[in-house]
Design an enzyme around this catalytic site. Structure first.
Site, PDB file in Angstrom:
ATOM      1  N   LEU A   1      48.664  47.181  33.848  1.00  0.00           N
ATOM      2  CA  LEU A   1      49.991  47.303  34.730  1.00  0.00           C
ATOM      3  C   LEU A   1      50.970  48.052  34.283  1.00  0.00           C
ATOM      4  O   LEU A   1      51.802  48.689  34.812  1.00  0.00           O
ATOM      5  CB  LEU A   1      50.354  45.557  35.071  1.00  0.00           C
ATOM      6  CG  LEU A   1      51.736  45.482  35.891  1.00  0.00           C
ATOM      7  CD1 LEU A   1      53.100  45.528  35.037  1.00  0.00           C
ATOM      8  CD2 LEU A   1      51.955  46.253  36.796  1.00  0.00           C
TER       9      LEU A   1
ATOM     10  N   ARG B   1      48.642  46.160  44.381  1.00  0.00           N
ATOM     11  CA  ARG B   1      47.453  45.892  43.452  1.00  0.00           C
ATOM     12  C   ARG B   1      47.489  44.369  42.827  1.00  0.00           C
ATOM     13  O   ARG B   1      46.311  43.833  42.578  1.00  0.00           O
ATOM     14  CB  ARG B   1      47.644  47.029  42.113  1.00  0.00           C
ATOM     15  CG  ARG B   1      47.098  46.733  40.925  1.00  0.00           C
ATOM     16  CD  ARG B   1      47.662  47.529  39.720  1.00  0.00           C
ATOM     17  NE  ARG B   1      46.825  47.809  38.540  1.00  0.00           N
ATOM     18  CZ  ARG B   1      46.965  46.961  37.405  1.00  0.00           C
ATOM     19  NH1 ARG B   1      47.621  45.928  37.546  1.00  0.00           N
ATOM     20  NH2 ARG B   1      46.213  47.415  36.654  1.00  0.00           N
TER      21      ARG B   1
ATOM     22  N   HIS C   1      39.290  44.902  34.967  1.00  0.00           N
ATOM     23  CA  HIS C   1      38.858  46.176  34.658  1.00  0.00           C
ATOM     24  C   HIS C   1      37.312  45.915  34.306  1.00  0.00           C
ATOM     25  O   HIS C   1      36.842  46.435  33.223  1.00  0.00           O
ATOM     26  CB  HIS C   1      39.831  46.351  33.285  1.00  0.00           C
ATOM     27  CG  HIS C   1      41.012  46.692  33.234  1.00  0.00           C
ATOM     28  ND1 HIS C   1      41.376  47.840  33.858  1.00  0.00           N
ATOM     29  CD2 HIS C   1      42.215  45.665  33.242  1.00  0.00           C
ATOM     30  CE1 HIS C   1      42.668  47.933  33.786  1.00  0.00           C
ATOM     31  NE2 HIS C   1      43.350  46.545  33.690  1.00  0.00           N
TER      32      HIS C   1
ATOM     33  N   GLN D   1      41.537  53.163  37.228  1.00  0.00           N
ATOM     34  CA  GLN D   1      42.039  52.313  36.271  1.00  0.00           C
ATOM     35  C   GLN D   1      41.616  50.748  36.571  1.00  0.00           C
ATOM     36  O   GLN D   1      41.435  50.181  35.444  1.00  0.00           O
ATOM     37  CB  GLN D   1      43.640  52.304  36.279  1.00  0.00           C
ATOM     38  CG  GLN D   1      44.279  51.538  35.127  1.00  0.00           C
ATOM     39  CD  GLN D   1      45.353  50.948  35.284  1.00  0.00           C
ATOM     40  OE1 GLN D   1      45.403  50.226  36.247  1.00  0.00           O
ATOM     41  NE2 GLN D   1      46.199  51.113  34.543  1.00  0.00           N
TER      42      GLN D   1
END
Length: 295
Positions: free
Chosen positions: A88, A112, A187, A237
């Site tokens: 972040l 997000r 992730h 990402q």
């Protein structure tokens, strides 16, 4: 000659009461944030830790506080040679570098955080003190689990299905294994659906070229100032690992002498100290610390 990088914290650095001393100096941004989010950052920061730790609240709060502290420092003419952020925190870094304006960044962070909060079907566990070759071999031999956060030589986070994460924890001995209170496998490839949705939002967003080098989570050894490249990397990402250990090693190799953590907490300075002990470390998480640096 001092070569300085500003580093920006991500989820996990939040603390109850953070940002309260910024109420007056940051009132314009706090008001804009409430308009965008539909809730008050400072009110949320005063709730209990469990409420503040919810992804949809944590991420916007951290971004807003880092942005206000950035404004204070840059308003006095203090600027870094490069920026980097942890997950972040990369959005805060992009704001600092002039790639996105405050409102655009917060809109992205809001979307997000909501997508990540809605994710399900995964788990994350932090491992501290382990045999890295053994861990890497176990991950290579196990489906549906990845090294999500490579924070330092002896601290990582694994991410994947609950069964796969448990399998790794059972096979690899560590000093501590801490299950993270998250909704999904951040992730990791399991975030693919959310990442695809977010990529559509990014595609509609204008990214300016950066005012200074940005060292990214996805490509830590290839800093860039290209707005287009930064947008492309950001689209990867959410499913790619956070390669923070490599960022720290890169900073040392490139002759950086100081790292200033701008935002809540001291998590990143602790990680930099482990991987790049030659760097001087400064924390700017309060108004008084910002004033000390400016003095």
């Amino acid at each position: 000659m001092t070569k300085t990088v500003w580093i920006f914290p991500g989820q996990g650095s939040q603390a109850v009461g953070m940002g309260l001393d910024l109420a007056e100096v940051g009132k314009d941004k706090l008001a804009k944030a409430e308009q965008i989010l539909g809730w008050s950052v400072l009110d949320k920061s005063q709730t209990d830790a469990a409420e503040l730790a919810k992804t949809q609240f944590t991420q916007p709060c951290l971004y807003v506080i880092s942005a206000i502290l950035t404004d204070i420092l840059q308003g006095r003419g203090i600027k870094p040679d490069a920026v980097a952020g942890h997950s972040l925190g990369e959005y805060s870094a992009l704001y600092c570098a002039g790639v996105i304006d405050f409102a655009t960044g917060l809109e992205l962070v809001k979307e997000r955080s909501l997508l990540m909060a809605d994710a399900s079907g995964g788990a994350m566990t932090a491992l501290i003190g382990f045999d890295r070759p053994q861990l890497e071999m176990a991950i290579a031999e196990t489906a549906d689990v990845v090294l999500a956060n490579d924070n330092s030589a002896d601290q990582v986070v694994i991410s994947g299905t609950a069964d796969a994460v448990k399998s790794i924890c059972d096979r690899v001995k560590s000093k501590r294994a801490i299950a993270l209170a998250v909704s999904g496998a951040f992730h990791s490839p399991l975030m693919g659906a959310a990442a695809n949705q977010f990529a559509q939002v990014l595609a509609k967003t204008i990214f300016n070229d950066a005012d200074m080098s940005v060292i990214t989570n996805v490509a830590p050894n290839a800093p860039t100032t290209s707005g287009q490249e930064l947008r492309d990397l950001l689209s990867q990402q959410m499913t790619a690992p956070v390669r923070w250990r490599e960022i720290c090693l890169y900073l040392a190799e490139q002759g950086f002498t100081k790292a200033i953590e701008v935002g809540s907490g001291k998590v990143l300075t602790g990680l930099v100290k482990r991987s790049a002990p030659s760097l001087g470390l400064v924390n700017i998480s309060t108004l008084s610390q910002a004033h000390e640096l400016m003095a």
